[in-house]
Design a protein around this motif. Structure first.
Motif, PDB file in Angstrom:
ATOM      1  N   PRO A 149      29.560  60.088  36.043  1.00  0.00           N
ATOM      2  CA  PRO A 149      30.060  60.376  37.395  1.00  0.00           C
ATOM      3  C   PRO A 149      29.907  59.217  38.369  1.00  0.00           C
ATOM      4  N   HIS A 150      29.224  58.156  37.924  1.00  0.00           N
ATOM      5  CA  HIS A 150      28.920  57.053  38.834  1.00  0.00           C
ATOM      6  C   HIS A 150      30.028  56.006  38.833  1.00  0.00           C
ATOM      7  N   PRO A 151      30.670  55.759  39.998  1.00  0.00           N
ATOM      8  CA  PRO A 151      31.691  54.708  40.069  1.00  0.00           C
ATOM      9  C   PRO A 151      31.055  53.346  40.312  1.00  0.00           C
ATOM     10  N   ALA A 152      31.096  52.470  39.308  1.00  0.00           N
ATOM     11  CA  ALA A 152      30.570  51.116  39.479  1.00  0.00           C
ATOM     12  C   ALA A 152      31.570  50.251  40.234  1.00  0.00           C
ATOM     13  N   VAL A 153      32.857  50.442  39.935  1.00  0.00           N
ATOM     14  CA  VAL A 153      33.951  49.724  40.601  1.00  0.00           C
ATOM     15  C   VAL A 153      35.036  50.747  40.889  1.00  0.00           C
ATOM     16  N   GLU A 154      35.569  50.718  42.099  1.00  0.00           N
ATOM     17  CA  GLU A 154      36.517  51.744  42.517  1.00  0.00           C
ATOM     18  C   GLU A 154      37.754  51.121  43.155  1.00  0.00           C
ATOM     19  N   ASP A 155      38.867  51.141  42.423  1.00  0.00           N
ATOM     20  CA  ASP A 155      40.171  50.776  42.970  1.00  0.00           C
ATOM     21  C   ASP A 155      40.183  49.360  43.571  1.00  0.00           C
ATOM     22  N   VAL A 156      39.704  48.404  42.801  1.00  0.00           N
ATOM     23  CA  VAL A 156      39.619  47.014  43.272  1.00  0.00           C
ATOM     24  C   VAL A 156      40.899  46.256  42.917  1.00  0.00           C
ATOM     25  N   SER A 157      41.498  45.614  43.906  1.00  0.00           N
ATOM     26  CA  SER A 157      42.714  44.816  43.705  1.00  0.00           C
ATOM     27  C   SER A 157      42.600  43.514  44.478  1.00  0.00           C
ATOM     28  N   PHE A 158      42.973  42.412  43.839  1.00  0.00           N
ATOM     29  CA  PHE A 158      43.071  41.114  44.517  1.00  0.00           C
ATOM     30  C   PHE A 158      43.785  40.138  43.596  1.00  0.00           C
ATOM     31  N   ARG A 159      44.173  38.983  44.147  1.00  0.00           N
ATOM     32  CA  ARG A 159      44.823  37.927  43.377  1.00  0.00           C
ATOM     33  C   ARG A 159      44.152  36.596  43.667  1.00  0.00           C
ATOM     34  N   CYS A 160      44.068  35.771  42.642  1.00  0.00           N
ATOM     35  CA  CYS A 160      43.570  34.398  42.785  1.00  0.00           C
ATOM     36  C   CYS A 160      44.702  33.459  42.395  1.00  0.00           C
ATOM     37  N   GLU A 161      45.171  32.666  43.343  1.00  0.00           N
ATOM     38  CA  GLU A 161      46.340  31.821  43.140  1.00  0.00           C
ATOM     39  C   GLU A 161      45.950  30.438  42.617  1.00  0.00           C
ATOM     40  N   PRO A 162      46.865  29.775  41.887  1.00  0.00           N
ATOM     41  CA  PRO A 162      46.625  28.389  41.475  1.00  0.00           C
ATOM     42  C   PRO A 162      46.394  27.497  42.689  1.00  0.00           C
ATOM     43  N   GLY A 163      45.509  26.528  42.523  1.00  0.00           N
ATOM     44  CA  GLY A 163      45.214  25.604  43.608  1.00  0.00           C
ATOM     45  C   GLY A 163      44.195  26.116  44.599  1.00  0.00           C
ATOM     46  N   THR A 164      43.523  27.231  44.279  1.00  0.00           N
ATOM     47  CA  THR A 164      42.569  27.811  45.221  1.00  0.00           C
ATOM     48  C   THR A 164      41.252  28.156  44.537  1.00  0.00           C
ATOM     49  N   VAL A 165      40.198  28.161  45.359  1.00  0.00           N
ATOM     50  CA  VAL A 165      38.907  28.712  44.965  1.00  0.00           C
ATOM     51  C   VAL A 165      38.729  30.018  45.725  1.00  0.00           C
ATOM     52  N   THR A 166      38.523  31.104  44.989  1.00  0.00           N
ATOM     53  CA  THR A 166      38.310  32.410  45.610  1.00  0.00           C
ATOM     54  C   THR A 166      36.842  32.771  45.489  1.00  0.00           C
ATOM     55  N   GLY A 167      36.175  32.959  46.624  1.00  0.00           N
ATOM     56  CA  GLY A 167      34.791  33.388  46.629  1.00  0.00           C
ATOM     57  C   GLY A 167      34.724  34.897  46.505  1.00  0.00           C
ATOM     58  N   PHE A 168      33.995  35.375  45.489  1.00  0.00           N
ATOM     59  CA  PHE A 168      33.869  36.810  45.225  1.00  0.00           C
ATOM     60  C   PHE A 168      32.456  37.214  45.618  1.00  0.00           C
ATOM     61  N   LEU A 169      32.326  37.933  46.734  1.00  0.00           N
ATOM     62  CA  LEU A 169      31.029  38.157  47.363  1.00  0.00           C
ATOM     63  C   LEU A 169      30.669  39.631  47.420  1.00  0.00           C
ATOM     64  N   MET A 187      28.345  20.534  42.016  1.00  0.00           N
ATOM     65  CA  MET A 187      29.209  21.615  41.540  1.00  0.00           C
ATOM     66  C   MET A 187      30.314  21.921  42.539  1.00  0.00           C
ATOM     67  N   ARG A 188      29.970  21.872  43.826  1.00  0.00           N
ATOM     68  CA  ARG A 188      30.979  22.114  44.849  1.00  0.00           C
ATOM     69  C   ARG A 188      32.138  21.128  44.714  1.00  0.00           C
ATOM     70  N   GLY A 189      31.806  19.849  44.519  1.00  0.00           N
ATOM     71  CA  GLY A 189      32.847  18.838  44.357  1.00  0.00           C
ATOM     72  C   GLY A 189      33.655  19.040  43.096  1.00  0.00           C
ATOM     73  N   LEU A 190      32.992  19.434  42.004  1.00  0.00           N
ATOM     74  CA  LEU A 190      33.683  19.667  40.742  1.00  0.00           C
ATOM     75  C   LEU A 190      34.703  20.791  40.867  1.00  0.00           C
ATOM     76  N   LEU A 191      34.302  21.903  41.486  1.00  0.00           N
ATOM     77  CA  LEU A 191      35.204  23.048  41.623  1.00  0.00           C
ATOM     78  C   LEU A 191      36.336  22.744  42.599  1.00  0.00           C
ATOM     79  N   ARG A 192      36.005  22.005  43.649  1.00  0.00           N
ATOM     80  CA  ARG A 192      37.054  21.654  44.615  1.00  0.00           C
ATOM     81  C   ARG A 192      38.102  20.758  43.967  1.00  0.00           C
ATOM     82  N   ASP A 193      37.653  19.806  43.153  1.00  0.00           N
ATOM     83  CA  ASP A 193      38.578  18.916  42.463  1.00  0.00           C
ATOM     84  C   ASP A 193      39.425  19.687  41.455  1.00  0.00           C
ATOM     85  N   PHE A 194      38.813  20.627  40.736  1.00  0.00           N
ATOM     86  CA  PHE A 194      39.544  21.443  39.764  1.00  0.00           C
ATOM     87  C   PHE A 194      40.675  22.202  40.451  1.00  0.00           C
ATOM     88  N   ALA A 195      40.374  22.822  41.592  1.00  0.00           N
ATOM     89  CA  ALA A 195      41.398  23.573  42.319  1.00  0.00           C
ATOM     90  C   ALA A 195      42.460  22.656  42.914  1.00  0.00           C
TER      91      ALA A 195
END
Length: 299
Positions: free
Chosen positions: A13-33, A167-175
């Motif tokens: 009966p426990h909902p761990a995740v409920e109706d989650v929707s989002f998109r991550c586009e090429p060329g972007t870093v999406t922070g999932f918080l 790591m910040r620079g690595l991920l920024r360059d990747f995106a």
């Protein structure tokens, strides 16, 4: 591109995740918080085909992860830095992965160098690695197949300040080279520095998402009332754009005077009315996720 469409996961009966929707586009870093127990890790495991959803779907590059012919060449995943063979050396871990993915083994040395593991470190057994070294090795594994997408859960754990900056620079360059990054982290200032978009989850639900600058600039006014449902109706009737938090409060994209006047006209008793934009991402996060579950058993 990553597309998450109405993902839901229930354990009994426990909902761990409920109706989650989002998109991550090429060329972007999406922070999932989100706080502990909010459903971040469960969502990422569903995207990677490790946890079957109760409802909804997730695709990477238009296909479910399990249907990708050679996933490591398209998606680099780091969900648990400790999930590595402790008896192998760092070089051996990557060499096995390279053969599995059909990658030229000459990439192993180059990828180890990219993540800052020198030849001496590469020859050490993983059991002798610090957490920060395991994170670097896990990131090397994710990058080895030259993927277009990275899915990373708390990759900065165990890194020192210099490592976090690296790591910040690595991920920024990747995106910036057209890659797509989905990044979960509790280091809010680092996320604020690198992310283009933010998805904030609390209690298993998305409580806010959008461009980083848009969300931070539009934090607006925090308002709470004794009767949250009546407040929601009042804000809707007044045409005020509001995002619900998880404790009955709302972040309204309007001046405090307009929000207070709408509440007064409706005869509502407010318990809090103040600016919500004074603390950057940290304040926005705390406002939107106040009251969320902090259980460690479901992330």
């Amino acid at each position: 591109m990553i597309e998450v469409d109405h993902l839901t996961k229930r354990y009994g009966p426990h909902p761990a995740v409920e109706d989650v929707s989002f998109r991550c586009e090429p060329g972007t870093v999406t922070g999932f918080l989100g706080p502990n127990g909010a459903g971040k890790s469960t969502t990422m495991r569903m995207i990677c085909g490790l946890t079957p959803p109760t409802a909804g779907s997730a695709t990477v590059g238009g296909r479910p992860y399990r249907r990708l012919p050679n996933p490591g060449r398209e998606v680099g995943v780091l969900l648990d830095a400790s999930a590595q063979h402790a008896g192998r050396t760092g070089r051996e871990v990557l060499a096995v992965a390279a053969r599995t993915m059909g990658v030229d083994t000459r990439r192993v040395a180059a990828t180890l160098d990219l993540v800052g593991l020198n030849p001496a470190a590469a020859r050490r057994r993983v059991r002798a690695y610090s957490l920060g070294m395991r994170q670097r090795l896990g990131l090397a594994h994710a990058l080895l197949g030259d993927p277009r997408v990275l899915i990373l859960d708390e990759p900065a754990n165990g890194l020192d300040p210099e490592g976090i900056f690296w790591m910040r620079g690595l991920l920024r360059d990747f995106a910036d080279r057209g890659g797509t990054v989905l990044l979960s982290s509790h280091l809010l200032r680092e996320v604020e520095a690198v992310a283009d978009r933010l998805v904030v989850i609390g209690g298993g639900r998305v409580v806010a998402q959008g461009g980083r600058d848009e969300l931070l600039a539009g934090a607006g006014t925090l308002v709470r009332a004794r009767d949250p449902q009546a407040l929601r109706l009042t804000l809707d009737r007044a045409g005020l754009d509001a995002t619900a938090g998880t404790d009955g409060g709302f972040v309204v994209r309007a001046e405090a005077g307009a929000v207070g006047q709408a509440a007064a006209d409706a005869g509502l008793v407010l318990t809090e009315l103040r600016s919500a934009d004074t603390g950057g991402l940290e304040q926005l996060f705390l406002t939107l996720t106040a009251g969320s579950s902090t259980k460690e058993s479901v992330k």
